[in-house]
Design an enzyme around this catalytic site. Structure first.
Site: not given
Lengths: 414, 194
Positions: B114, B151
């Site tokens: 990701s 993230k």
């Protein structure tokens, strides 16, 4: 002023930091061999789970309330402790590390309550563990302030004897049992109670000289310390240890000589590492082994005291000594449950070349082996007596990862 | 009565060890010395006693902690010192480069793709510093309902959310009532090829 900083429910808090779903859930951590409960979250305390309770006794409570149970993960706790202590050293003028989760600090500030809060938020943010802070002129009072900070939520984790409302403090001292004081055990508490000294306030207002007559100089000092007169200053340099103990209850009973030799060799290894880390040498070793006190008819304990011809910190020499002792006291046909060694007659290692009976090259060998173990894995070099997964090893059914000390067990994130 | 009293207790003349009969051939006095140094003091006394001269054998003091020093160990065979000795510096250390505050730094293994557009690949180790305060656009280690994720911290008019660095992945919005926290700020990453 002296501050006592103490991590709340230390072992549980360490587990929670790396497993966030445990936050607000009841959690307990068990001792070696998963025997007793040695750390509880506040939620677990509220369920009535007591400190030191044997695991099997608490099992019903645990099942019914879905309490999370962890085996103790000492590599993790030790590293987290070092982080807290390192940070606290930055926040103080002087530091005495008192236990794995407590430290006395010498601080000098304008506003102590504010600084206490600063310590709390900094440790929580930077290391991730919740602490409480007690501040006072003496260690005894700092300990008491810490106890109040932890016990009464109204203080928001910080109590300072020179700044917190004095009426409130006096009122609490009239309520808190004298048994909660630093250095007062059950027996001393009972004896004090017999004299009508029930609360902290009773002892604070007692006549110090009389206390000395009735008990000892330590109780006299305790009275002084409760009245802001410092008797125990901060000791940033620890006195040398008097003995080094390495012992363990076995995961299962041991009745084979090889298994016992494996265990003893491992104790020697651990103890001699501790010895060298503190730059000490030993001349005396006590080896003991015994059966299970609870499940056997007769209590059997074998002890031997061994004397080395000179002070040494050499692993091979200590191992040979231990094996000689083991041959003498080991009995066939006994189900051993616990064993251990105690190194005594300790002395600071003096000049290397003069003092090492085994010669400097042996000293280098021990240090080299230590370094290799540090770099790779504690089990990468072992003596011939040891096995990689000894039968005697700890029973630890639910241990978390060593998140901060093993590359193989790092925290994972997606 | 008096006779009886004389028979019991009290000092007896001539009792005890004779003066100067001890190890040191003179009167002795009790002094406090550290337990760890008893051996040193004894051997010192014995060594000075034997020689009985002005020459004293000095005892090596115990050393508490070795102090690391840069060792200038060039041998000087003919009086030409190494021109580099004056300029010796300590060798580069990646810990020093990657870590700011040791006590608040943690290593975390990345699982998944990701964050590949930010240069963080599957199995990389990222360095997380808890002492840093997260700002928008920082890469953070966050926990949502007990799950850890790395993230980019982003923000819109509804509040903070987490942005992956890979178009195949959707942004993570923080639902009301969910447990969300920023555990630490990612300050670097490391990868080994061999």
């Amino acid at each position: 002023m002296i501050a006592l900083v103490d991590v709340n429910n230390f072992y549980v808090s360490c587990e929670r930091l790396f497993n966030r779903s445990l936050e607000h859930a009841p959690v307990v951590v068990l001792s070696n061999n998963d025997g007793c409960i040695i750390s509880r979250s506040n939620e677990a305390k509220a369920l009535g789970i007591k400190m030191g309770m044997p695991f099997f006794q608490a099992q019903d409570l645990i099942k019914k309330n879905h309490v999370h149970v962890y085996s103790s993960n000492y590599p993790l706790y030790a590293d987290m402790s070092n982080r807290v202590m390192q940070l606290l050293a930055h926040l103080s003028q002087d530091q005495e590390i008192y236990s794995i989760d407590e430290s006395f600090l010498k601080i000098n500030q304008k506003n102590y309550l504010l600084y206490g809060q600063h310590i709390r938020t900094t440790v929580l943010k930077n290391v991730g563990l919740p602490v409480c802070v007690g501040i006072a002129k003496t260690k005894t009072l700092a300990k008491l302030a810490n106890y109040m900070a932890k016990k009464y939520p109204m203080f928001n984790g910080v109590v300072c004897f020179s700044e917190t409302n004095s009426k409130t403090l006096t009122k609490l001292m009239c309520e808190i049992s004298v048994g909660e004081l630093w250095g007062v055990g059950v027996r001393l508490k009972n004896r004090l109670n017999e004299l009508g000294i029930l609360t902290v306030h009773d002892l604070k207002t007692a006549n110090a000289k009389w206390m000395k007559q009735m008990f000892s100089i330590n109780i006299e000092r305790m009275v002084y310390e409760l009245n802001d007169i410092e008797c125990y200053p901060i000791e940033s340099i620890k006195p040398d240890q008097k003995q080094i103990v390495c012992s363990r209850s076995f995961g299962q009973k041991i009745n084979r000589y090889e298994d016992m030799a494996d265990a003893v060799a491992t104790f020697v290894q651990r103890a001699s590492i501790k010895l060298r880390k503190q730059r000490l040498t030993a001349k005396q070793m006590t080896l003991f082994m015994r059966n299970n006190l609870f499940s056997s008819k007769h209590r059997i304990q074998h002890v031997i005291r061994l004397q080395h011809y000179d002070y040494t910190d050499n692993h091979q020499q200590l191992l040979r000594l231990a094996m000689r002792g083991l041959e003498k006291i080991y009995h066939q046909g006994i189900d051993y449950h616990k064993a251990g060694i105690v190194l005594g007659d300790l002395r600071r290692s003096v000049n290397l070349n003069q003092d090492y009976s085994a010669g400097p090259q042996w000293h280098h060998l021990s240090n080299t082996i230590d370094a290799i173990r540090d770099k790779y894995d504690a089990n990468i070099i072992m003596s011939g007596w040891q096995s990689k997964d000894g039968k005697w090893n700890m029973k630890q059914s639910n241990k978390s990862f060593r998140f901060t000390t093993s590359w193989q067990e790092l925290l994972e994130a997606s | 009565m008096n006779n009886k009293k004389n028979q019991k207790g009290g000092a007896r003349k001539g009792a005890g060890r004779k003066k100067g009969s001890g190890l040191y051939a003179e009167s002795t006095k009790v002094v406090r010395i550290p337990i760890s140094r008893i051996g040193d003091v004894k051997s010192f006394l014995l060594s000075t006693k034997k020689t009985n001269s002005n020459v004293v054998n000095f005892i090596q003091p115990s050393v508490q902690k070795p102090v690391p020093i840069t060792l200038f160990s060039h041998k000087v065979p003919a009086g030409f010192p190494s021109p580099a000795d004056d300029h010796a510096e300590s060798r580069l250390d990646l810990n020093e480069y990657l870590i700011n505050q040791t006590e608040s730094t943690f290593f975390v293994r990345i699982k998944g793709d990701s964050m590949i557009d930010a240069g963080i690949l599957d199995n990389d180790i990222v360095i997380v510093d808890r002492s840093k305060s997260a700002a928008i656009n920082d890469i953070v280690l966050a926990s949502i309902d007990g799950e850890f994720t790395v993230k980019v911290l982003a923000k819109n008019n509804k509040g903070p959310y987490l942005m992956p660095a890979n178009k195949e992945f959707k942004p993570i919005h923080i639902e009301e009532g969910s447990q969300f926290e920023i555990w630490g700020v990612v300050t670097g990453s490391v990868r080994k090829f061999k």
